[in-house]
Design a protein around this motif. Structure first.
Motif, PDB file in Angstrom:
ATOM      1  N   THR A   1       5.047 -19.300   4.312  1.00  0.00           N
ATOM      2  CA  THR A   1       5.925 -19.422   3.185  1.00  0.00           C
ATOM      3  C   THR A   1       5.639 -18.595   2.058  1.00  0.00           C
ATOM      4  N   SER A   2       4.081 -18.741   1.836  1.00  0.00           N
ATOM      5  CA  SER A   2       3.318 -17.988   0.644  1.00  0.00           C
ATOM      6  C   SER A   2       2.052 -17.493   1.227  1.00  0.00           C
ATOM      7  N   ALA A   3       1.579 -16.701   0.595  1.00  0.00           N
ATOM      8  CA  ALA A   3       0.129 -15.965   1.079  1.00  0.00           C
ATOM      9  C   ALA A   3      -0.708 -15.624  -0.101  1.00  0.00           C
ATOM     10  N   VAL A   4      -1.873 -15.713  -0.159  1.00  0.00           N
ATOM     11  CA  VAL A   4      -2.925 -15.185  -1.083  1.00  0.00           C
ATOM     12  C   VAL A   4      -4.058 -14.697  -0.272  1.00  0.00           C
ATOM     13  N   ILE A   5      -3.922 -13.241  -0.466  1.00  0.00           N
ATOM     14  CA  ILE A   5      -4.927 -12.568   0.324  1.00  0.00           C
ATOM     15  C   ILE A   5      -6.157 -12.096  -0.687  1.00  0.00           C
ATOM     16  N   ALA A   6      -7.316 -12.440  -0.452  1.00  0.00           N
ATOM     17  CA  ALA A   6      -8.678 -11.909  -1.217  1.00  0.00           C
ATOM     18  C   ALA A   6      -9.531 -11.210  -0.228  1.00  0.00           C
TER      19      ALA A   6
ATOM     20  N   ASP B   1      -5.222 -10.224  -4.150  1.00  0.00           N
ATOM     21  CA  ASP B   1      -6.165 -10.285  -5.192  1.00  0.00           C
ATOM     22  C   ASP B   1      -7.127  -8.812  -5.307  1.00  0.00           C
ATOM     23  N   THR B   2      -8.104  -8.774  -6.278  1.00  0.00           N
ATOM     24  CA  THR B   2      -8.809  -7.361  -6.411  1.00  0.00           C
ATOM     25  C   THR B   2      -9.540  -7.024  -5.300  1.00  0.00           C
TER      26      THR B   2
ATOM     27  N   GLN C   1       2.681  -9.564  -5.960  1.00  0.00           N
ATOM     28  CA  GLN C   1       1.825  -9.508  -6.899  1.00  0.00           C
ATOM     29  C   GLN C   1       0.471  -8.508  -6.484  1.00  0.00           C
ATOM     30  N   ILE C   2       0.486  -7.354  -7.027  1.00  0.00           N
ATOM     31  CA  ILE C   2      -0.930  -6.630  -6.606  1.00  0.00           C
ATOM     32  C   ILE C   2      -1.792  -6.479  -7.952  1.00  0.00           C
ATOM     33  N   ASN C   3      -2.944  -7.000  -7.660  1.00  0.00           N
ATOM     34  CA  ASN C   3      -4.111  -7.096  -8.766  1.00  0.00           C
ATOM     35  C   ASN C   3      -4.793  -5.585  -8.693  1.00  0.00           C
TER      36      ASN C   3
ATOM     37  N   ILE D   1      -3.766  -1.092  -0.295  1.00  0.00           N
ATOM     38  CA  ILE D   1      -2.919  -1.250   0.912  1.00  0.00           C
ATOM     39  C   ILE D   1      -2.826   0.095   1.707  1.00  0.00           C
ATOM     40  N   GLU D   2      -2.450  -0.234   2.846  1.00  0.00           N
ATOM     41  CA  GLU D   2      -1.968   0.941   3.577  1.00  0.00           C
ATOM     42  C   GLU D   2      -1.041   0.477   4.493  1.00  0.00           C
ATOM     43  N   GLY D   3       0.162   0.819   4.133  1.00  0.00           N
ATOM     44  CA  GLY D   3       1.464   0.326   4.670  1.00  0.00           C
ATOM     45  C   GLY D   3       2.596   0.294   3.981  1.00  0.00           C
ATOM     46  N   MET D   4       3.583  -0.161   4.303  1.00  0.00           N
ATOM     47  CA  MET D   4       5.075  -0.291   3.495  1.00  0.00           C
ATOM     48  C   MET D   4       5.167  -1.795   2.929  1.00  0.00           C
TER      49      MET D   4
END
Length: 299
Positions: A229-234, A250-251, A265-267, A272-275
């Motif tokens: 339902t939500s994600a934070v990717i570092a 994240d950065t 939200q893209i810091n 990113i490689e994709g749509m």
């Protein structure tokens, strides 16, 4: 003096003449009182007793007639009490006792018959057993507050399930299904499902499914799709990210796959490689431009 003497004699004679009459009157008064008392307590009392005896005889006769009344009349509770009272007065055994005993026996027989029928033909034998699905069992099971710990150096081959939380420091080769939180600092080769998933310096090769949030920390590598339902990717993710809520990159994030979310939200520094599609947003870009196109044609 001669005149006064004559007057005195006349008065004395008069008084002597009145005293016998007064005595006779007094005697007559006593006789009248005696006769009245004799009439009050004698003759009147005997008449009352005779009337009372006649009333008792009538009551006894009516009770004897009631005792031989039809069966339908005897079933009346008032009639039963009258019959019982009459029979007790006449020294007979009441009929109501026999009637009550007979009714009690009939009720007992009916109860015994019902019990025998229930024992011989139970209702639950005809009912089909309810089939509980896996989803129903998972939702009905209560989430435990216990936490299972897979320590460092422990390697497990096989699936792991739990109703509580899990701290994975070692490694598991198999699927993981828990109802609580999953904290991973080790390695997983298989699919993972939990309420919330946090990976820090972890190695995961498989899909990640969470009913809540997913956090992939730095130095974590995930090869598989992520559903939450939500994600934070570092960390690094090779797979599609399908999140109905917000996604924050994240950065230090590296994503190789498509992202579907409500917002992104893209810091600065994320790769990113994709749509990237905000298909779960409140505003649909496709619908918006279709409306614009229709408006231009109408002009």
């Amino acid at each position: 003096m001669g005149f006064f003497q004559d007057l005195k004699q006349d008065l004395s004679q008069t008084v002597n003449g009145l005293e016998p009459e007064d005595a006779v009157a007094e005697l007559n008064l006593e006789e009248a009182e005696a006769a009245a008392s004799e009439d009050l307590f004698g003759t009147s009392r005997e008449d009352d007793l005779a009337k009372l005896d006649a009333m008792l005889e009538q009551e006894v006769a009516s009770y004897s007639e009631v005792s031989v009344a039809p069966a339908g009349l005897q079933e009346n509770p008032v009639h039963r009490e009258a019959v019982a009272a009459a029979q007790m007065d006449m020294g007979e055994i009441p009929v109501t006792a026999e009637i009550n005993n007979r009714e009690a026996d009939e009720e007992m027989e009916q109860l015994l018959n019902e019990v025998e029928q229930n024992v011989q033909e139970p209702v639950y034998m005809d009912a089909e057993p309810a089939v509980e699905t896996r989803e129903d069992s998972e939702t009905s099971a209560a989430v435990s507050t216990d936490t299972a710990v897979i320590t460092a150096g422990m390697n497990i081959t096989g699936d792991a399930t739990s109703t509580g939380n899990m701290d994975l420091i070692g490694s598991i080769t198999g699927n993981i299904e828990i109802l609580g939180k999953l904290n991973v600092t080790g390695s997983i080769t298989g699919n993972s499902s939990a309420a919330e998933i946090y990976a820090e310096s972890a190695q995961i090769n498989g899909e990640i499914k969470s009913k809540g949030s997913v956090k992939i920390g730095q130095s974590s590598v995930v090869i598989g799709n992520i559903f939450a339902t939500s994600a934070v990717i570092a960390g690094a993710v090779k797979g599609d990210i399908d999140v109905h809520g917000p996604v924050i990159l994240d950065t230090s994030a590296i994503v190789m796959g498509n992202i579907k979310s409500k917002s992104v939200q893209i810091n600065n520094g994320a790769v990113i490689e994709g749509m990237c599609s905000q298909c779960y947003a409140d505003v649909s870009p496709t619908a918006f431009f279709n409306d614009v196109k229709k408006n231009r044609k109408s002009l």
